[in-house]
Design a protein around this motif. Structure first.
Motif, short mmCIF file in Angstrom:
data_model
loop_
_atom_site.label_atom_id
_atom_site.label_comp_id
_atom_site.label_asym_id
_atom_site.label_seq_id
_atom_site.Cartn_x
_atom_site.Cartn_y
_atom_site.Cartn_z
N LEU A 148 0.55 -1.14 -0.06
CA LEU A 148 -0.07 -0.01 0.12
C LEU A 148 0.69 1.31 0.01
O LEU A 148 0.31 2.30 -0.62
N GLY A 149 2.02 1.34 0.80
CA GLY A 149 2.78 2.37 0.83
C GLY A 149 3.83 2.59 -0.17
O GLY A 149 4.17 3.96 -0.15
N PRO A 151 5.84 3.57 -3.74
CA PRO A 151 5.48 4.12 -4.93
C PRO A 151 5.27 2.96 -5.95
O PRO A 151 5.82 1.91 -5.75
N GLU A 154 8.14 0.78 -7.62
CA GLU A 154 8.68 -0.02 -6.58
C GLU A 154 8.02 -0.88 -5.89
O GLU A 154 8.34 -2.25 -5.57
N THR A 234 15.80 0.53 -0.46
CA THR A 234 14.59 1.59 -0.76
C THR A 234 14.29 2.33 0.28
O THR A 234 13.66 3.36 0.11
N ASN A 235 14.49 1.88 1.49
CA ASN A 235 14.11 2.51 2.87
C ASN A 235 15.17 2.20 3.86
O ASN A 235 14.82 1.27 4.57
N ARG A 236 16.19 2.62 3.78
CA ARG A 236 17.39 1.99 4.47
C ARG A 236 17.28 2.12 6.11
O ARG A 236 17.52 0.92 6.57
N ASP A 314 17.82 2.76 -10.10
CA ASP A 314 16.78 3.20 -9.39
C ASP A 314 15.59 2.59 -9.21
O ASP A 314 15.17 2.15 -10.11
N THR A 316 12.87 3.63 -7.73
CA THR A 316 11.61 4.51 -7.79
C THR A 316 11.48 5.53 -8.43
O THR A 316 11.23 6.57 -8.37
N ALA A 317 11.83 5.15 -9.94
CA ALA A 317 11.42 6.05 -10.90
C ALA A 317 9.98 6.73 -10.86
O ALA A 317 8.98 5.79 -10.56
N ALA A 318 9.76 7.81 -11.05
CA ALA A 318 8.34 8.52 -10.60
C ALA A 318 7.55 8.32 -11.93
O ALA A 318 8.05 7.82 -12.84
N LEU A 320 4.40 9.61 -13.69
CA LEU A 320 3.60 10.87 -14.20
C LEU A 320 2.16 10.58 -14.36
O LEU A 320 1.85 9.37 -14.67
N PRO A 321 1.26 11.72 -14.31
CA PRO A 321 -0.09 11.31 -14.23
C PRO A 321 -0.46 10.90 -15.72
O PRO A 321 0.32 11.53 -16.65
N GLN B 209 6.68 12.13 -2.11
CA GLN B 209 7.23 10.64 -1.91
C GLN B 209 6.78 10.39 -0.37
O GLN B 209 7.10 10.99 0.44
N GLY B 212 11.62 8.05 3.33
CA GLY B 212 12.41 7.30 3.61
C GLY B 212 12.56 6.72 2.36
O GLY B 212 13.67 5.93 1.92
N SER B 213 11.63 6.63 1.35
CA SER B 213 11.57 5.90 0.40
C SER B 213 12.25 6.66 -1.15
O SER B 213 12.50 6.22 -2.11
N PRO B 215 14.59 8.33 -3.15
CA PRO B 215 16.31 7.96 -3.19
C PRO B 215 16.95 9.48 -3.34
O PRO B 215 16.01 10.60 -3.70
N ARG B 217 18.14 12.45 -4.96
CA ARG B 217 17.84 13.36 -6.05
C ARG B 217 18.58 14.47 -6.29
O ARG B 217 18.30 15.51 -6.93
N LEU B 278 -2.16 5.17 7.06
CA LEU B 278 -0.89 4.49 6.56
C LEU B 278 0.44 5.13 6.87
O LEU B 278 1.57 4.43 7.47
N ARG B 282 3.24 3.51 9.37
CA ARG B 282 4.70 3.48 8.75
C ARG B 282 5.83 4.05 9.71
O ARG B 282 6.74 3.47 10.15
N LEU B 370 20.13 8.57 11.04
CA LEU B 370 19.09 8.17 10.15
C LEU B 370 17.86 8.46 10.77
O LEU B 370 16.76 9.04 10.52
#
Lengths: 323, 429
Positions: A148-149, A151, A154, A234-236, A314, A316-318, A320-321, B209, B212-213, B215, B217, B278, B282, B370
């Motif tokens: 759910l959480g 992107p 990912e 992805t979420n260290r 990468d 978590t490439a974004a 786009l709408p 975003q 934490g997720s 990257p 940029r 959510l 988290r 962190l």
């Protein structure tokens, strides 16, 4: 439209393991338990097939992105029970003796399950039972938050790798059925395992999930490591939070006599491979869909993906709408 | 990085942190150059000796022990290293600074290159690589650094193509190439407007975003900043009124956000209750489960951290040297504290616990950093959520204004040639 572009890599892996289970049930048919497991796997196959049909039919609907992880999780967790049972019921042999021999060989003639007995005090058993038990909330919370959480891009890489980890492990459950050292050497230990509340909880939970089945490879190790490795990329902070817990889960599987060391080695190899292979397979599929003019991600997301990484850096490439 | 003799020329904005970046980022053994007065500090002298740094004597340091005549010897040493196929890094500005644009270049680097070609016969074919070092906030702990690597150019070819050129012209060539890799500003107004606009464009008018997720940029941000700046400058000539109007709008928007303590990216925070749940799940999961690790890390690192901060505060007279005064004392103070703690642990604890402590010390130290950042981000996002919850109209206004500014920037960008704003060079974060 090519079928391969419609079928998500995670769905393909689930179909493959279900088909394998059905085939094994047919080949080994005869015994009542195998027949009931054949029925169970056919129902699972039909159920998941219906979901996939719906997901393809309404591929741009928003619910697909959220229902797929839930459907995959439910099917995979059901398979944990049925695949383990099927392996035990269908196969005329047990792999315990071979796995125990490998363990003894790896530790230069010493079997670790006996060697660690001197440290198996009730307090330590309780401590490791606590960490062993943490596996269930860790996996479930990670999956729900991951589904759910994360992107979109990912999330699907995460799901694909996780499904691959389980499906590959289930092949071991089907063809190398075993009980683990606790069952295989039941009468040979000089120190019985004794603990408190958490140990009793673990023993009850194991009994309710089918008993001593599904040993090789260790999914306690493999699955928790996969989740941890994916988080580390992805979420260290989350990865680092759970890394000590994963280490303790590894220790607990040996300490509580549920797994051989070789199970953990195999689980680790599978988890590490699937961390890369899962995302590679998913991105390849997403690129092929995009190139064919389909939404790169099912569920209506990613009609225009700004970038699907080619070199694997990468996650978590974004997205786009669509408009 | 090309093989063979290599001269790296770079901008210089972060004192002794600058040489560390190419030293770490580039996969080649580098010989650094530095002003000789650094060696007055015995620790830096030891470090320079260890790294084989070649000292250069600046005229402005003459009263402090510099002897520019010795630069002949320093240049000869640089050429000897190049002749052996080595790599030398020079900062032609000769001084670290926080100016909006680069300072005048000294000619030392081009003299090394020209002498190597003319006097030494250019053995191995000298390549020159310009570097652009960029920092997100060099005066802040845990800010980020990027190195943009320009296209290498062949010194021999350049000399052949410019047979009459002297060291000043080659120096100007260095400057042009480094300028293309860094971001210099005409004035403070340009810097502020372009950076504020960059924050708004970075939000993409999309939901932020998950914490934490995201990257790093940073390089993307610098590239966007360079494009925005190029566009800003180009359009100032023909669309000055539009630029002025949009700049004023960006300024007012920024002021509104600052007044309310809101990050530009979080203007577009979705107010959906399920997303809020959510988010809470988290963040609370991490904050609660990670608290013991973070607490252990903080307890064990607080004292050296505070000492380093004190030292950096006392030594730093400007923000150019703050990072240097943090990094270098840390190289001594933290290992010293680690050594003391580990000695005590191995003396007093059983072997297994001492081993666990040894692993836990750096692990939890990093974890605590962190964790602290994450708790801060979660708190800010939660605060923004609550603020918008009770002031939905403010959020609507901010969202609308942000979208209109973004549309305005995109409309103005439509007047540009597509390639005019593309930043040159190859980058490596």
């Amino acid at each position: 439209m090519r079928l391969s572009l419609q079928l998500h890599p995670a769905d393909r892996a689930i179909f493959a393991i279900l088909a394998l289970a059905v085939a094994l049930s047919v080949v080994a048919g005869g015994r009542p338990e195998v027949r009931s497991l054949l029925l169970a796997h056919l129902v699972l196959l039909a159920g998941y097939g219906l979901f996939v049909l719906a997901a393809v039919r309404w591929s741009r609907a928003g619910w697909v992105a959220y229902v797929r992880p839930l459907a995959a999780m439910w099917t995979i967790f059901t398979l944990y029970y049925t695949a383990g049972r099927l392996g035990m019921a269908a196969m005329p042999y047990r792999a315990d003796a071979s796995l125990a021999r490998i363990d003894t060989w790896m530790f230069a003639g010493i079997n670790p399950t006996f060697f660690i007995q001197r440290w198996q005090t009730p307090a330590r058993v309780e401590l490791f039972a606590f960490f062993y038990g943490l596996f269930i909330p860790y996996v479930n919370l990670s999956l729900v938050l991951g589904a759910l959480g994360r992107p979109p891009l990912e999330r699907d890489q995460f799901l694909t790798g996780w499904v691959f980890t389980y499906c590959i492990s289930y092949v071991g459950y089907l063809f190398l059925p075993c009980q683990g050292p606790g069952g295989f050497f039941a009468g040979s230990y000089s120190v019985p395992l004794q603990g408190g509340f958490f140990f009793a909880l673990v023993v009850t939970a194991v009994a309710h999930s089918g008993g001593l089945i599904g040993v090789f490879p260790s999914l306690h190790g493999g699955s928790s490591l996969y989740l941890c490795l994916f988080d580390l990329k992805t979420n260290r902070l989350r990865g680092l939070t759970y890394l000590p817990i994963v280490v303790m889960i590894y220790g607990a599987t040996i300490f509580l006599r549920y797994h051989y060391v070789i199970d953990l080695v195999a689980g680790t190899i599978i988890a590490v491979s699937c961390t890369h292979w899962g995302r590679w397979a998913f991105l390849r599929w997403a690129r092929a869909r995009r190139d064919a003019g389909l939404p790169a991600l099912p569920g209506g997301e990613g009609d225009v993906l700004s970038d699907i990484p080619a070199d694997g850096r990468d996650y978590t490439a974004a997205v786009l709408p669509a408009n | 990085m090309p093989a063979g003799p290599l001269l790296l020329v770079s901008n210089h904005t972060n004192a002794l942190v600058d040489p560390l970046i190419p030293l770490i980022a580039l996969k080649r053994r580098l010989t650094l150059t530095g002003k000789n007065v650094l060696n007055k500090n015995p620790l830096l002298a030891l470090l320079n000796w260890g790294l084989g740094t070649i000292p250069f004597h600046r005229r402005e340091d003459i009263g402090q022990g510099a002897d520019p005549r010795q630069n002949v010897q320093s240049m000869r040493r640089c050429r000897e290293i190049l002749a052996r196929g080595g790599a030398v890094c020079v900062f032609p500005e000769g001084i670290s600074h926080s100016d909006l644009k680069m300072r005048p270049f000294h000619v030392g680097a081009s003299r090394i290159a020209l002498d190597f070609v003319h006097k030494d016969g250019n053995p191995g074919n000298l390549q020159i690589v310009p570097l652009g070092l960029l920092y997100t906030a060099k005066g802040e702990f845990r800010s980020e650094a990027c190195v943009r690597i320009g296209q290498p150019f062949d010194a021999g070819h350049w000399v052949a193509a410019h047979p009459e050129a002297n060291q000043e012209e080659l120096t100007q060539e260095f400057r042009r190439r480094i300028e293309a890799l860094t971001i210099s500003y005409e004035n403070r107004r340009e810097m502020l407007i372009v950076n504020w606009a960059n924050d708004i464009v970075a939000s993409e008018a999309q939901m932020p975003q998950p914490l934490g997720s995201t990257p790093s940029r940073t390089m993307e941000s610098f590239n966007r900043l360079a494009r925005l700046q190029a566009g800003y400058r180009t359009l100032l000539a023909d669309h000055a009124a539009d630029i002025a109007a949009l700049s004023e709008r960006v300024r007012r928007y920024r002021a509104e956000l600052k007044h309310r303590g809101i990050n530009p990216a979080e203007v577009f925070l979705p107010m959906h209750p399920l997303r809020a749940i959510l988010f809470l799940t988290r963040e609370l999961e991490l904050i609660l489960i990670g608290a013991p690790l973070a607490f252990f890390g903080i307890i064990n690192h607080l004292l050296p951290y505070l000492i380093v901060r004190q030292v950096a505060g006392r030594l730093s007279s400007d923000k150019d040297h703050w990072a240097t005064n943090v990094v270098y004392p840390s190289l001594i103070i933290f290992p010293l504290f680690y050594a003391i703690q580990l000695a005590v642990a191995w003396l007093l604890l059983p072997v297994m616990w001492a081993a666990v402590y040894t692993i836990a010390l750096p692990y939890t130290g990093y974890y605590a950093l962190l964790y602290q950042e994450r708790v801060g981000s979660a708190w800010r996002r939660a605060r923004t959520f609550v603020y918008f919850l009770f002031r939905p109209q403010t959020q609507q206004w901010l969202v609308a204004e942000g979208q209109e500014i973004l549309a305005g920037i995109q409309e103005l960008a439509g007047h540009l040639e597509p390639e005019s704003a593309a930043p040159p060079g190859k980058e490596r974060p």
